[in-house]
Motif scaffolding. Sequence first.
Motif, short mmCIF file in Angstrom:
data_model
loop_
_atom_site.label_atom_id
_atom_site.label_comp_id
_atom_site.label_asym_id
_atom_site.label_seq_id
_atom_site.Cartn_x
_atom_site.Cartn_y
_atom_site.Cartn_z
N ALA A 43 -8.45 26.95 32.02
CA ALA A 43 -9.01 28.14 32.66
C ALA A 43 -9.74 27.77 33.93
O ALA A 43 -9.68 28.49 34.94
CB ALA A 43 -9.94 28.87 31.69
N ASN A 44 -10.44 26.66 33.90
CA ASN A 44 -11.15 26.20 35.10
C ASN A 44 -10.16 25.81 36.19
O ASN A 44 -10.36 26.10 37.37
CB ASN A 44 -12.04 25.01 34.74
N LEU A 45 -9.07 25.16 35.79
CA LEU A 45 -8.06 24.73 36.77
C LEU A 45 -7.44 25.93 37.47
O LEU A 45 -7.11 25.86 38.66
CB LEU A 45 -6.98 23.91 36.05
N ALA A 46 -7.30 27.04 36.75
CA ALA A 46 -6.70 28.24 37.34
C ALA A 46 -7.56 28.84 38.44
O ALA A 46 -7.07 29.64 39.24
CB ALA A 46 -6.45 29.28 36.25
N THR A 47 -8.84 28.45 38.52
CA THR A 47 -9.73 28.99 39.56
C THR A 47 -9.60 28.24 40.87
O THR A 47 -10.23 28.63 41.86
CB THR A 47 -11.19 28.94 39.10
N SER A 57 -1.12 22.53 39.32
CA SER A 57 -0.52 22.00 38.10
C SER A 57 -0.27 20.50 38.18
O SER A 57 -0.01 19.86 37.15
CB SER A 57 0.81 22.73 37.81
N VAL A 58 -0.34 19.92 39.36
CA VAL A 58 -0.16 18.48 39.51
C VAL A 58 -1.48 17.72 39.29
O VAL A 58 -1.47 16.52 39.04
CB VAL A 58 0.42 18.15 40.91
N VAL A 59 -2.60 18.43 39.35
CA VAL A 59 -3.90 17.76 39.17
C VAL A 59 -4.00 17.06 37.82
O VAL A 59 -4.44 15.90 37.75
CB VAL A 59 -5.06 18.76 39.39
N PRO A 60 -3.62 17.70 36.68
CA PRO A 60 -3.67 16.97 35.40
C PRO A 60 -2.76 15.74 35.39
O PRO A 60 -3.09 14.72 34.76
CB PRO A 60 -3.20 18.01 34.37
N ILE A 61 -1.62 15.83 36.07
CA ILE A 61 -0.71 14.68 36.14
C ILE A 61 -1.37 13.54 36.89
O ILE A 61 -1.28 12.37 36.49
CB ILE A 61 0.60 15.10 36.82
N ILE A 62 -2.05 13.87 37.99
CA ILE A 62 -2.75 12.84 38.77
C ILE A 62 -3.81 12.16 37.92
O ILE A 62 -3.92 10.92 37.89
CB ILE A 62 -3.39 13.47 40.02
N VAL A 63 -4.61 12.96 37.21
CA VAL A 63 -5.66 12.39 36.37
C VAL A 63 -5.05 11.50 35.29
O VAL A 63 -5.57 10.42 34.98
CB VAL A 63 -6.52 13.51 35.75
N GLY A 64 -3.93 11.93 34.70
CA GLY A 64 -3.27 11.11 33.69
C GLY A 64 -2.82 9.78 34.23
O GLY A 64 -3.00 8.73 33.60
N TYR A 65 -2.22 9.78 35.42
CA TYR A 65 -1.77 8.53 36.02
C TYR A 65 -2.92 7.66 36.49
O TYR A 65 -2.86 6.43 36.42
CB TYR A 65 -0.81 8.81 37.17
N ILE A 66 -3.98 8.28 36.98
CA ILE A 66 -5.16 7.50 37.37
C ILE A 66 -5.72 6.78 36.15
O ILE A 66 -6.07 5.59 36.20
CB ILE A 66 -6.23 8.41 38.00
N ALA A 67 -5.80 7.50 35.01
CA ALA A 67 -6.30 6.88 33.78
C ALA A 67 -5.40 5.73 33.35
O ALA A 67 -5.88 4.65 32.96
CB ALA A 67 -6.41 7.93 32.68
N ALA A 68 -4.07 5.94 33.41
CA ALA A 68 -3.14 4.90 32.99
C ALA A 68 -3.15 3.72 33.95
O ALA A 68 -3.08 2.56 33.54
CB ALA A 68 -1.74 5.48 32.88
N HIS A 69 -3.25 4.01 35.23
CA HIS A 69 -3.10 2.97 36.25
C HIS A 69 -4.37 2.14 36.46
O HIS A 69 -4.30 0.94 36.69
CB HIS A 69 -2.69 3.63 37.56
N ALA A 121 -12.73 17.91 39.23
CA ALA A 121 -13.76 18.69 38.54
C ALA A 121 -13.21 19.99 37.98
O ALA A 121 -13.80 20.57 37.05
CB ALA A 121 -14.92 18.99 39.49
N LYS A 122 -12.08 20.45 38.50
CA LYS A 122 -11.47 21.66 37.97
C LYS A 122 -10.92 21.45 36.55
O LYS A 122 -10.54 22.41 35.89
CB LYS A 122 -10.34 22.14 38.89
N LEU A 123 -10.88 20.21 36.10
CA LEU A 123 -10.47 19.92 34.72
C LEU A 123 -11.67 19.66 33.82
O LEU A 123 -11.51 19.25 32.67
CB LEU A 123 -9.53 18.71 34.69
N SER A 124 -12.87 19.91 34.33
CA SER A 124 -14.06 19.79 33.50
C SER A 124 -14.29 21.11 32.75
O SER A 124 -13.56 22.08 32.94
CB SER A 124 -15.29 19.47 34.36
N ILE A 125 -15.29 21.14 31.91
CA ILE A 125 -15.59 22.37 31.17
C ILE A 125 -16.61 23.24 31.90
O ILE A 125 -16.96 24.31 31.42
CB ILE A 125 -16.13 22.05 29.76
N TRP A 126 -17.08 22.77 33.08
CA TRP A 126 -18.13 23.48 33.79
C TRP A 126 -17.53 24.31 34.92
O TRP A 126 -16.69 23.84 35.68
CB TRP A 126 -19.15 22.51 34.38
N SER A 182 -16.47 13.23 37.63
CA SER A 182 -16.16 14.63 37.94
C SER A 182 -15.65 15.37 36.71
O SER A 182 -15.91 16.57 36.55
CB SER A 182 -15.13 14.70 39.07
N LEU A 183 -14.91 14.68 35.84
CA LEU A 183 -14.46 15.31 34.61
C LEU A 183 -15.63 15.68 33.71
O LEU A 183 -15.62 16.71 33.05
CB LEU A 183 -13.51 14.37 33.85
#
Length: 441
Positions: A239-243, A327-339, A219-224, A115-116
């Motif tokens: 900017a995508n996340l803000a939508t 604003s928690v979505v990037p935190i989730i992605v970061g922890y998913i990557a780490a975990h 997907a809101k953290l992708s460039i599309w 999705s990213l």
Amino acid sequence: MPGTIQAHGLGGAKDLPIPSELAIAGAVAALVVSFTVLAVAWREPRYDGRTTGRTAPAWLDRLVSSRALAVAARVAGMVFFLYVGAAAVFGKDSLTNPFLGTFYTLLWVGVVPASLLLGPFFRAISPARTIAMAFARISGVPEGQGMYAYPARLGYWPAAAGLFAFVWLELVYPHSTDVGPVRLWCALYLGIMLVGSALFGTTFLARADPFEVYSSLVAKLSIWGRREDGTLVLRSPLANLATLEARPGLVGVVGVLFGSTAFDSFRESTPWLKAVQSMSVTRVLPDTLGLIVFSGGVIAILTVATMATGVTSSTPRRALPDLFAHSVVPIIVGYIAAHYLTFLVEYGQLTLIQLSDPFSRGDDYLGTADLQVSYWLSGHPTFLAVTKVLAVVLGHVVGVVAAHDRALALLPRRHHLTGQLPLLVAMVSFTVGGLYLLFAA
């Protein structure tokens, strides 16, 4: 050992050969410095999904929007679904069955990088959406419509419930690696999605399908992205996340995703294991309560932090948790990557090997049966540790930026700084708690 499901690639402190105190102190310092810089240099909101983004090349927009590509994605998704479904029904009830690896690894974890990179990936290949669209076409119902309008007040709450059901199966249910219970869970999921889509149309899938909602959030953290007129654009992930449109239940979705990942680390920690062993009950009850507490704790912290500020009359306090939940979505992605990093890379390779032999008969349908799993990541613990910590810190920093920009758009000017302090405290608590669990698991 090949054929076994590890604890999601998180081997505990032995995989993280750097001082936990140093990592936590550095992460907190990064958040505080980021907030200070933003407070001084970032005085006006910058992200507006209606206008931001660079228009994609016309040929790319035509390709991505083409019906041929949409049909190809749906056909590929259905073929893979039927292939893995055959393994679930006719394959052996063992860890060598690729159905389990596909469900827990390729679907649950693999949907994040997909999705990213590609946008709302699961929506494009979802078998539930494909079957619902096929039924609608056969019955002559206009595409996307159902018998009733989806109740707006439900929002994402059904998806939050579905996500909780998945993580309960994965983390709490004692037979989560038996084919039978997982197969039953998938059958119930598919049945609910099909009935819901018949009643409320494909809007039900966009709000209630746990995997589609999960994929669409990431997907809101992708460039599309797309503007309101449907034009394909390339824009920054922030900017995508803000939508992301705030709807009821969004705070519940992020709470379950973040809280369950944190609980997955905590449930194998020494204090929790000692506490469970001291009880004269099976692990199901205490683990269920622990999962509820962690998920509910994230929801409560975010709710209190967002509501503890001054707002204008046009923005009621009760709406703030869902408005800031993005604003928690990037935190989730970061922890998913780490975990899940090691789990995805290493068990994902094993799943691809097992997919060549779906019935455990020695077949090699895909030509991958003779491949070997590379354990390079496990053999480089320092690189793995740095990658995990950076993923967590970067996720929090991006989350602070997203929350800051949203606060400038929502809060009165006199509360631009003081109104964000509770959010900063919440972010710091998430950072400290998450890194502590990452090291202490």
